[in-house]
Design a protein around this motif. Structure first.
Motif, PDB file in Angstrom:
ATOM      1  N   TYR A 152       8.192  -1.109 -12.772  1.00  0.00           N
ATOM      2  CA  TYR A 152       7.464  -0.002 -13.407  1.00  0.00           C
ATOM      3  C   TYR A 152       6.837  -0.456 -14.723  1.00  0.00           C
ATOM      4  O   TYR A 152       5.674  -0.146 -15.034  1.00  0.00           O
ATOM      5  CB  TYR A 152       8.406   1.177 -13.660  1.00  0.00           C
ATOM      6  N   PHE A 197       3.856  -2.760 -14.063  1.00  0.00           N
ATOM      7  CA  PHE A 197       2.693  -1.997 -13.617  1.00  0.00           C
ATOM      8  C   PHE A 197       1.981  -1.340 -14.800  1.00  0.00           C
ATOM      9  O   PHE A 197       0.750  -1.350 -14.880  1.00  0.00           O
ATOM     10  CB  PHE A 197       3.100  -0.925 -12.592  1.00  0.00           C
ATOM     11  N   GLU A 206      -1.052   3.882  -5.286  1.00  0.00           N
ATOM     12  CA  GLU A 206       0.345   4.275  -5.121  1.00  0.00           C
ATOM     13  C   GLU A 206       0.969   3.637  -3.879  1.00  0.00           C
ATOM     14  O   GLU A 206       2.169   3.380  -3.832  1.00  0.00           O
ATOM     15  CB  GLU A 206       0.458   5.806  -5.044  1.00  0.00           C
ATOM     16  N   TRP A 247       0.482   0.599  -2.785  1.00  0.00           N
ATOM     17  CA  TRP A 247       0.915  -0.757  -3.141  1.00  0.00           C
ATOM     18  C   TRP A 247       2.249  -0.712  -3.885  1.00  0.00           C
ATOM     19  O   TRP A 247       3.190  -1.436  -3.558  1.00  0.00           O
ATOM     20  CB  TRP A 247      -0.183  -1.420  -3.980  1.00  0.00           C
ATOM     21  N   SER A 248       2.330   0.154  -4.899  1.00  0.00           N
ATOM     22  CA  SER A 248       3.564   0.233  -5.684  1.00  0.00           C
ATOM     23  C   SER A 248       4.730   0.752  -4.825  1.00  0.00           C
ATOM     24  O   SER A 248       5.875   0.335  -5.000  1.00  0.00           O
ATOM     25  CB  SER A 248       3.370   1.137  -6.908  1.00  0.00           C
ATOM     26  N   ASN A 264       8.373  -1.075  -4.091  1.00  0.00           N
ATOM     27  CA  ASN A 264       9.642  -0.378  -4.310  1.00  0.00           C
ATOM     28  C   ASN A 264      10.520  -0.407  -3.063  1.00  0.00           C
ATOM     29  O   ASN A 264      11.743  -0.526  -3.154  1.00  0.00           O
ATOM     30  CB  ASN A 264       9.376   1.065  -4.747  1.00  0.00           C
TER      31      ASN A 264
END
Length: 757
Positions: A223, A226, A262, A264-265, A269
């Motif tokens: 996080y 990013f 979102e 990709w993230s 995760n």
């Protein structure tokens, strides 16, 4: 709730963590690994193949005959396992024997198994092995099972590399292709030749730890990374240099889209949920993206996926704290730098004694970094797509920018040919070096001036090393291009004084700022109007006359640096005589102000103009009586005369400097300047090419300002040509042009023993 893939992957990783922590040997660990994977996936067979001595060797298995271990071997590209390794791709087959690359190995006893799934074990972007599972029933494995295999393969790469089980050359390679020779063609940005090993400007992060100790801590690290990455992209997008329309703007808009994606993230995760560290999770998703890239035929989509790959590397560097470049980490000897693109300041960080060349994925002839590379004498090749996939870090390279090619992992015959060409080039340089201390005098006794172009303080050393007569063009904008902020007047003054001191009695011609247009500065916000043709836009003297504070500061810096001396100031891109008048008046105003303050001013200021805009040739009768010297900038003049952007790959080689149009234009300028007794020089690449320089001498030009690397060959040319014989021959050729003027001049040079090599 975790998905099935996360659950199975986490279960396997937990078992692998215990295995990796044990004190057993590598073979014993791999034997345990295949058992853990097979049990977790309810698979009847699990096998690991590793790349050793150039072949994929069965290293551990559960389900196949144990007697086949270390016996069964497959070449890269051979069988299903070889195909996975060579293409760094996944295979998921319900009936393995139907695949065209299937290769049966009787010693394994695999004939009873139908389904097959395999993933590459990747280290530094290269497959170092294959992890595969098999089942007796014909069935395709679920996506969740394949993803679990990919996650496990990443962890295995750490264990395998740490144990030294694979070929060292393979472990150090970064190419997703096989390790055979490649010849890659690109766009010639700076000519020259160089031999060395590939070094990434921003090296790929080598992931040493793949299994997470604390999943929530890893999630927090991602996080945070990013957030930092998004801030960087936002800052880059807002800078003036990238804020205008064009390729850079499109690239950064794509970057911004991916940075805030979102999906990709979320995938990263999910990889962390499976038990991976932040670095391993990012790399896991990046590998999956790379595999998809190879299945896409659409060039536009491929380019977008490549942008995401580049952004993944940025995120990896942030999360790992490895933000430095190869320059900051120490460049090895004989290095050839690999980068997507570079800024001029970044290139200047490198030790030019160790840097043998630069290869860029992007790049154009007019970019700032190309100008600096040319000044540094560093060969540069550009526009090689997916260069970091095609060239691995540590790969041996032979860079030939004269031909626009780089030989990657060359064969012995290619090396021999390259060495022969390089030896001939060095021999020629040694021969022309003998002219260093000899005057530039033609066979008929005419003394010419061979000067150098410069832009950095260190460039002045070339006066001594080349034996050049002067600095015919000092590009003052270099100091601005390599600076993150607007250089203060005091800083400019120190640079100019240092250059004058180092040059001693030799003349230095300072060109005032040629910035704006295609040489945008991030800290100098230009007019908001979007320029469709920046080379002909708001730049050089046009900008300086509008930004008078900028020009006044530079004028004062030049005048104070030249206190008590005779100095030469030249204004770029003069279109009409009134522009020269306005610029000279501004400098004289500063000179009078300094004198009124009892400051030491130059004892004489010589003012010159650059003829780059063809329109100025129509008003030379007005301009010439006002100036002390005239300099012709052939680079811009050529593209303006032909209405052709020389940075355009399809036009760069189309228009010849030795065309009647160019030479007739120059002849007219030289004749008019001679009538007004104003000396004329040529600044630009044209004067640094022997045959072109011979033509310029034949037109009556007596001063050439060229790149330092060309001084020896041009001196050799000057001392081998009889000007009195050349001038009437060229005049006849221009009055009645032959079909090929270049060939005609070359034939005359050869017949008269003129040195044009």
């Amino acid at each position: 709730m975790p998905t099935a893939s996360v659950t199975s992957a986490r279960e396997i990783l937990t078992g692998l963590h215990d295995v990796m922590a044990s004190r057993s040997n590598a073979q014993s660990k791999l034997n345990q690994v295949v058992k853990i994977i097979a049990e977790a996936m309810a698979s009847e067979v699990c096998s690991i193949y590793l790349l050793r001595d150039g072949a994929l060797e069965l290293f551990a298995t559960l389900g196949l005959n144990q007697s086949a271990v270390h016996v069964t071997k497959l070449a890269m590209g051979e069988g299903l396992v070889g195909t996975i390794a060579q293409e760094a791709s996944i295979l998921n087959l319900d009936e393995a024997s139907r695949h065209p690359e299937f290769a049966y190995r009787a010693e394994t006893g695999e004939e009873t198994f139908h389904s097959f799934a395999g993933v590459p074990i990747v280290r530094r972007e290269r497959a170092i092995g294959v992890l595969c599972v098999q089942h007796a029933d014909p069935r395709a494995y679920d996506d969740v099972e394949i993803e679990a295999l990919q996650t496990v393969a990443m962890v295995l790469s750490e264990l395998i590399a740490g144990a030294g089980l694979v070929d060292k050359a393979v472990g150090n390679a970064a190419s997703a292709r096989d390790s055979g020779p490649e010849n890659l063609r690109g766009f010639k940005l700076v000519t020259g030749m160089g031999r060395g090993t590939a070094v990434y400007h921003q090296p790929r992060v080598l992931i040493e730890h793949t299994v997470a100790e604390d999943i929530e801590a890893e999630r927090h690290r991602v996080y945070s990374a990013f957030r930092k990455m998004r801030e960087q992209i936002d800052t880059m997008t807002s800078q003036a240099e990238f804020g205008t329309a064009g390729e850079h703007a499109e690239i950064l808009e794509t970057y911004k889209m991916f940075a805030y994606d979102e999906g990709w993230s979320r995938r990263i995760n999910e990889a962390i949920d499976s038990g991976l560290t932040a670095e391993a999770a990012i790399e896991r998703v990046r590998q999956r993206t790379q595999m998809r890239m190879r299945q896409i035929d659409d060039p536009l989509l491929q380019e977008r996926m490549h942008d995401l790959d580049d952004l993944s590397n940025r995120l990896l560097r942030i999360v790992s704290g490895q933000l430095g470049t190869a320059a900051q980490m120490g460049l090895p000897s004989d290095a050839i730098l690999i980068a997507r693109n570079l800024g001029p300041a970044e290139l200047l960080e490198y030790d030019r004694r160790k840097l043998k060349g630069v290869i860029l994925e992007e790049g154009s002839l007019t970019s700032h970094v190309v100008i600096v590379a040319r000044a540094m004498g560093v060969p540069m090749l550009g526009r090689i797509r997916e260069v970091r996939r095609m060239i691995g870090e540590g790969d041996p390279l032979l860079l030939d920018c004269d031909e626009g090619v780089v030989h990657v992992r060359p064969t012995q015959p290619i090396e021999d040919a390259f060495e022969a060409k390089l030896a001939a080039r060095q021999k020629r340089r040694a021969e022309v070096a003998a002219f260093k201390n000899l005057p530039s005098v033609t066979l008929d006794g005419e003394r010419l001036t061979v000067a150098i172009n410069a832009g950095l303080r260190d460039d002045v050393e070339a006066l001594e090393t080349t034996g050049a007569d002067a600095i015919g063009l000092f590009r003052t904008e270099f100091q601005f291009l390599v600076s993150a902020t607007l250089p203060r007047r005091e800083s400019q003054q120190r640079l100019y004084k240092a250059v004058l001191d180092a040059a001693g009695s030799k003349i230095v011609v300072f060109r005032t700022l040629d910035i704006g247009g295609d040489k945008a500065l991030p800290y100098l916000h230009a007019d908001e109007h979007e320029e469709d043709n920046p080379a002909m836009g708001w730049r050089a003297l046009r900008l300086s006359l509008d930004r008078t504070a900028l020009m006044k500061a530079q004028a004062r810096a030049l005048l104070e640096a030249g206190g008590g001396r005779e100095i030469h100031i030249m204004f770029p891109m003069v279109s009409e005589p009134w522009e020269f008048d306005a610029a000279k008046a501004l400098v004289e105003e500063q000179r009078e102000w300094l004198a009124s303050k009892k400051k030491l001013v130059p004892r004489k200021v010589n003012y010159g103009a650059m003829l780059e805009v063809p329109a100025l040739a129509e008003t030379l009768d007005i301009l010439l009586p006002k100036i002390d010297f005239l300099s012709i900038g052939t680079n811009d003049l050529t593209q303006f005369l032909f209405a052709a952007d020389r940075a355009h790959p399809k036009l760069a080689e189309r228009y010849d400097w030795l065309s009647p149009a160019i030479l007739r234009f120059l002849r007219r300028v030289v004749r008019e300047a001679k009538a007004h007794k104003v000396p004329v020089a040529v600044c630009g690449e044209m004067g640094g090419r022997p045959l072109e320089a011979m033509a310029l001498i034949g037109l009556g030009i007596r001063r050439l300002s060229i790149t330092p690397a060309a001084v020896g060959s041009i001196k050799a040319l000057v001392r081998s040509v009889d000007r009195s014989k050349l001038m009437p021959v060229l005049a006849e050729m221009l009055d009645n042009p032959p079909p090929d003027l270049r060939s005609a001049l070359a034939e005359w040079a050869e017949a008269n023993n003129v040195s044009t090599g």
